[in-house]
Design a protein around this motif. Structure first.
Motif, PDB file in Angstrom:
ATOM      1  N   LEU A   1       5.101  -9.937   3.488  1.00 11.20           N
ATOM      2  CA  LEU A   1       4.880  -8.710   2.742  1.00 11.20           C
ATOM      3  C   LEU A   1       6.206  -8.035   2.374  1.00 11.20           C
ATOM      4  N   THR A   2       6.289  -7.557   1.141  1.00 13.88           N
ATOM      5  CA  THR A   2       7.420  -6.722   0.739  1.00 13.88           C
ATOM      6  C   THR A   2       7.226  -5.325   1.317  1.00 13.88           C
ATOM      7  N   GLU A   3       8.201  -4.482   1.163  1.00 11.71           N
ATOM      8  CA  GLU A   3       8.063  -3.103   1.638  1.00 11.71           C
ATOM      9  C   GLU A   3       6.896  -2.422   0.945  1.00 11.71           C
TER      10      GLU A   3
ATOM     11  N   ALA B   1      -2.763 -10.413   4.085  1.00  8.21           N
ATOM     12  CA  ALA B   1      -1.945  -9.479   4.854  1.00  8.21           C
ATOM     13  C   ALA B   1      -2.468  -9.329   6.279  1.00  8.21           C
ATOM     14  N   ARG B   2      -3.778  -9.344   6.437  1.00  9.42           N
ATOM     15  CA  ARG B   2      -4.373  -9.161   7.765  1.00  9.42           C
ATOM     16  C   ARG B   2      -4.281 -10.423   8.620  1.00  9.42           C
TER      17      ARG B   2
ATOM     18  N   THR C   1       3.605  -3.912   2.183  1.00 11.98           N
ATOM     19  CA  THR C   1       3.187  -3.429   3.498  1.00 11.98           C
ATOM     20  C   THR C   1       2.407  -2.125   3.382  1.00 11.98           C
TER      21      THR C   1
ATOM     22  N   PHE D   1       4.275  -9.851  -2.028  1.00 14.89           N
ATOM     23  CA  PHE D   1       4.727 -10.804  -1.021  1.00 14.89           C
ATOM     24  C   PHE D   1       6.036 -11.463  -1.474  1.00 14.89           C
TER      25      PHE D   1
ATOM     26  N   ALA E   1      -0.939  -2.890   1.492  1.00 13.61           N
ATOM     27  CA  ALA E   1      -1.925  -3.595   2.321  1.00 13.61           C
ATOM     28  C   ALA E   1      -2.549  -2.664   3.357  1.00 13.61           C
ATOM     29  N   ALA E   2      -1.758  -1.718   3.878  1.00 15.25           N
ATOM     30  CA  ALA E   2      -2.306  -0.769   4.855  1.00 15.25           C
ATOM     31  C   ALA E   2      -3.409   0.076   4.231  1.00 15.25           C
TER      32      ALA E   2
END
Length: 304
Positions: A63-65, A19-20, A68, A54, A71-72
């Motif tokens: 990323l899916t909603e 994700a990063r 996202t 994903f 991952a944050a």
């Protein structure tokens, strides 16, 4: 916290890294694993969570909603973990490990350490009291202080102080010593493991060696020092072992003659490591302390 047990940490690391960084290949490079391993870890994590993280597209993973938001939170969590691990590194970096012989550490270094604490309050000192010279390239010792000729393999040696030897004794005994020949009426306190001998001192004094009365024998210089202070006889001492006892009058150097021993105190650091700031600061501090001690010796000789 119990719900974390159902998700593997390696999988969470894979998700956060992809994700990063934005790609499987970049994540694989950072994690030092194959691209397929990262892909498998992400798939396993999605199954454990029961949620897609994903979307698989022709251009790669997106990323899916849910992914996202997930991952944050993961990113924040791993940053906290990294800071926690950094605390251990910081503690290690702020600890200075000094290896020194017990006699040197006890009789000279220890009484002066408070001044190092005052000057460098963020540096924690750990004293490794040992006569063994560790391989500094492969140990946690930052700097060693050793007595010898400076010829040690596997380290860089810098002379701190050339060792000079001279007789010392309690004041009551010193009052009876009108000449060097009077040493024959006293007992010699002997360190059986010493690298120094009386012959060098008698040669420096320009007189033949005398035969002492039999005295106490020890295998430790600290015991020899305490025996001399207790008035058991005369010992062959040197600057840093006897400095404080001479300064406060517990011992006297009756003849004012010092002889070079051919040995010295050396600062030894690793040959394969870059010298750190804490080591450089310690070197500067101890050189100042040595200079002060030798100035004290000069004032004692002037007073005598």
């Amino acid at each position: 916290m119990a719900m974390l047990n159902r998700v593997h940490l390696n999988g969470l690391r894979a998700v956060e890294t992809v994700a990063r960084l934005g790609s499987l290949a970049a994540a694989a490079g950072e994690l030092n694993v194959s691209v397929s391993a990262v892909s498998q870890q992400i798939s396993r994590t999605e199954k454990q969570l029961g949620q897609a993280l994903f979307e698989r597209t022709a251009s790669g993973l997106v990323l899916t909603e849910f992914g996202t938001a997930f991952a944050a939170r993961l990113g924040a969590g791993f940053r906290e973990l990294a800071q926690a691990v950094a605390l251990a590194d910081e503690a290690s970096q702020c600890t200075l490990v000094v290896s020194a012989a017990p006699a040197f550490a006890s009789k000279w270094l220890l009484p002066r350490l408070s001044r190092h604490f005052d000057r460098h309050p963020n540096v924690l000192l750990r004293i490794d009291a040992s006569v063994r010279l560790a391989n500094l390239d492969h140990s946690d010792v930052d700097i060693a202080i050793r007595l010898g000729d400076g010829k040690w393999s596997g380290g860089q040696a810098e002379l701190l102080l050339a060792q000079e030897v001279f007789p010392v004794c309690a004041p009551a005994i010193a009052r009876k010593l009108k000449s060097i020949e009077d040493l024959a009426q006293t007992c010699a306190i002997t360190d059986e493991r010493a690298m120094i001998n009386w012959e060098s001192w008698f040669a420096a004094a320009g007189v033949p060696p005398v035969t002492f009365q039999k005295g106490a024998r020890f295998t430790d210089p600290m015991l020899c020092l305490e025996s001399a202070i207790a008035g058991h006889g005369v010992m062959l001492g040197w600057q840093l072992l006897t400095a404080d006892a001479l300064a406060d009058g517990r011992l006297v150097a009756p003849f004012g003659i010092r002889a070079q021993s051919g040995l010295g105190y050396w600062l030894v650091t690793a040959s394969a490591k870059t010298e750190s700031r804490k080591v450089r600061d310690f070197k500067a501090w101890i050189k100042e302390e040595i200079e002060a001690t030798m100035a004290q010796f000069g004032s004692l000789e002037s007073a005598a």
